[in-house]
Enzyme design. Structure first.
Site, PDB file in Angstrom:
ATOM      1  N   ARG A 240      26.090  46.321  49.134  1.00 13.19           N
ATOM      2  CA  ARG A 240      27.204  47.051  48.581  1.00 13.19           C
ATOM      3  C   ARG A 240      28.306  46.665  50.028  1.00 13.19           C
ATOM      4  NH1 ARG A 240      26.555  47.009  44.003  1.00 13.19           N
ATOM      5  NH2 ARG A 240      26.344  48.557  42.524  1.00 13.19           N
ATOM      6  N   GLU A 269      36.443  46.471  47.373  1.00 11.26           N
ATOM      7  CA  GLU A 269      36.203  45.414  46.381  1.00 11.26           C
ATOM      8  C   GLU A 269      37.362  46.036  45.248  1.00 11.26           C
ATOM      9  OE1 GLU A 269      31.867  44.632  45.871  1.00 11.26           O
ATOM     10  OE2 GLU A 269      32.604  44.207  43.964  1.00 11.26           O
ATOM     11  N   HIS A 287      30.853  39.305  43.687  1.00 11.20           N
ATOM     12  CA  HIS A 287      30.052  40.208  43.202  1.00 11.20           C
ATOM     13  C   HIS A 287      29.171  39.471  42.089  1.00 11.20           C
ATOM     14  CE1 HIS A 287      28.851  44.574  43.282  1.00 11.20           C
ATOM     15  NE2 HIS A 287      28.002  44.090  42.940  1.00 11.20           N
TER      16      HIS A 287
HETATM   17  C1  GLV Z   1      25.266  45.349  41.205  1.00 10.29           C
HETATM   18  O1  GLV Z   1      25.761  45.209  42.034  1.00 10.29           O
HETATM   19  C2  GLV Z   1      24.327  46.499  40.840  1.00 10.29           C
HETATM   20  O2  GLV Z   1      24.323  47.495  41.655  1.00 10.29           O
HETATM   21  O3  GLV Z   1      23.796  46.536  39.863  1.00 10.29           O
END
Ligand code: GLV
Length: 321
Positions: A240, A269, A287
């Site tokens: 993240r 993001e 992502h």
């Molecule tokens: C994707 O980034 C997730 O956390 O599933």
């Protein structure tokens, strides 16, 4: 089943089928674009179960707007930093996520980023696409080999271990730091060395982040940490964005404190720090960690099974609180 289930984002059919097969009539957002905040606040009113995507911020405002009958928030993601979990717990609302089903696809992207950034693959592709003149040359566009180098994993959970397995197959040695030591069996399988964060940062050639994003990991990697890393080292983030101080990363790259970065996630993001955009020493993906047909389908199905379990008064498969 009469429980009111609201799906706040467009999810694969597999998830909708699980809900329909349980006899649940859902209110579902069906646009490809994420729901706006205003629409979210309206659609959640009266919901007993929410099925949410990581693009929806489920904070106190949404919980209040939904109303006191809200029993669960089932995120279609393994990460759940978009949800105010303490706020949910306080209100007796169960939060679930989708661990396990996206382990391999996310590790694939971590390995892809390691190869892309160390071997300058995106940069090379830009040369071809921009029709920049080029010719094979003994010294042309040399990258760094990963064989015999150390991968430092921050957060040796399922995705960290799956990434380590791939890197190990490519000839990398594995170091890790984790809140608690991993099983002796996994350490043995990966020949992984447990290190302090400081030792991992100073000794690794590639540092890959796989820990959850929460208050204690916010800006876990910032200027001071980049200064500890080798000048030849690369940072990979498929976890993240907020775990990395993006402005600090830009400074570290500008100062040559590290050699490059491969990022799939961003602090704000979908906005990406402008200081990253024109650098050839960073690889930037939108992502894509879990973005395969198979994985997204499995994620939707698991989230829906959680929703059905809760709607029918049962125990969810993968609760986080
Ligand atoms: C994707 O980034 C997730 O956390 O599933």
């Amino acid at each position: 089943m009469t429980a009111k289930v609201v799906v706040t984002g467009k999810i694969p059919q597999s998830g909708l089928d699980v809900l329909a097969n349980a006899g649940i009539t859902v209110t579902a957002w069906t646009n490809d674009e994420a729901i706006s905040r205003d629409e979210l606040m309206q659609v959640v009113v009266g919901a007993e179960v929410l099925v949410t995507l990581l693009t929806e911020k489920i904070d106190a405002g949404v919980l209040v707007a939904a109303g006191p009958q809200l029993r669960a928030v089932c995120n279609v993601a393994v990460g759940y930093n978009n949800i105010d979990v303490p706020g949910c717990t306080h209100r007796g609302i169960t939060v679930t996520n989708t661990p396990g089903v996206l382990t391999e696809s996310t590790a694939d992207i971590a390995l892809a980023l390691i190869l892309m950034v160390t071997r300058r693959l995106a940069e090379g592709e830009r040369v071809i696409r921009s029709q920049t003149p080029w010719q094979w040359g003994m010294n042309y566009m040399l990258g760094s080999a990963i064989q015999g180098k150390q991968l430092g994993i921050i957060g040796m959970g399922a995705i960290g271990a799956a990434t380590a397995r791939r890197a190990s197959a490519c000839g990398m040695s594995i170091a890790y730091t984790n809140r608690r030591p991993v099983s002796a069996e996994l350490e043995r399988e990966l020949a992984a060395t447990n290190m302090s964060m400081k030792d991992l940062l100073t000794s690794s050639d590639v540092v890959s982040i796989h820990c959850p994003s929460n208050e204690s990991t916010f800006h876990l990697l910032a200027e001071a940490e980049f200064a500890l890393m080798k000048k030849s080292a690369f940072l990979i983030n498929t976890a993240r964005g907020p775990i990395v101080d993006e402005a600090g990363l830009v400074l570290a790259l500008e100062k040559g404190e590290i050699a490059g970065a491969g990022l799939d996630v961003y602090e704000h993001e979908p906005v990406v720090h402008s200081g990253l955009l024109n650098r050839d020493d960073v690889v930037l993906l939108p992502h894509l960690g879990s973005a395969t047909e198979e994985t997204r389908s499995a994620m939707a199905s698991l989230a829906a099974h959680n929703a059905v379990a809760i709607a029918s008064g049962g125990v969810p498969l993968t609760p986080v609180n």
